[in-house]
Design a protein around this motif. Structure first.
Motif, short mmCIF file in Angstrom:
data_model
loop_
_atom_site.label_atom_id
_atom_site.label_comp_id
_atom_site.label_asym_id
_atom_site.label_seq_id
_atom_site.Cartn_x
_atom_site.Cartn_y
_atom_site.Cartn_z
N LYS A 148 52.32 -94.18 42.08
CA LYS A 148 51.68 -93.24 41.26
C LYS A 148 51.43 -91.82 41.52
O LYS A 148 51.71 -90.78 40.82
CB LYS A 148 50.29 -93.82 40.58
N GLU A 178 56.50 -91.56 40.98
CA GLU A 178 57.53 -92.32 41.02
C GLU A 178 57.61 -93.09 39.73
O GLU A 178 58.90 -93.51 38.98
CB GLU A 178 57.63 -93.32 42.06
N ASN A 197 56.07 -91.83 36.79
CA ASN A 197 56.04 -90.96 35.75
C ASN A 197 56.89 -91.34 34.57
O ASN A 197 56.89 -91.16 33.28
CB ASN A 197 56.31 -89.45 36.06
N SER A 198 58.38 -91.65 34.72
CA SER A 198 59.25 -91.85 33.76
C SER A 198 59.26 -93.34 33.42
O SER A 198 60.05 -93.70 32.46
CB SER A 198 60.80 -91.76 34.55
N ILE A 199 58.74 -94.13 34.12
CA ILE A 199 58.50 -95.82 33.58
C ILE A 199 57.16 -95.88 32.82
O ILE A 199 57.38 -96.39 31.76
CB ILE A 199 58.40 -96.79 35.11
N PRO A 213 54.99 -95.61 29.80
CA PRO A 213 54.94 -94.50 28.37
C PRO A 213 53.53 -93.78 28.28
O PRO A 213 52.55 -94.28 28.81
CB PRO A 213 55.05 -95.58 27.30
#
Length: 79
Positions: free
Chosen positions: A67, A71, A73-75, A77
């Motif tokens: 976090k 890493e 951030n795109s996973i 929502p």
């Protein structure tokens, strides 16, 4: 940063519940439950309504590191 992780390893029990994980990670109950149900954080799911999730302390530290580096951030929502 690493000192925070060492403090978590020292102060927390070996397995954490959803509520303990949520407090350590400073996230909402909804987001914590979503992370566990979708396998972002490995856990044991008993399927019961209370005390459903058991998360290992090392997995919590791994999540916090991921976090902090951005890493996840795109996973995860938004909302």
């Amino acid at each position: 940063m690493e000192q925070n992780y060492i403090a978590i390893l020292k102060d927390c029990p070996e397995t954490l519940s959803l509520e303990q994980f949520r407090a350590v990670a400073h996230i909402s109950k909804r987001k914590a439950k979503w992370l566990l149900e979708n396998g972002i954080i490995p856990c044991e799911d008993s399927g019961k309504q209370t005390r459903r999730f058991q998360i290992r302390r090392s997995d919590v530290v791994d999540f916090l590191r991921r976090k902090d580096t951005g890493e996840l951030n795109s996973i995860i929502p938004i909302g």
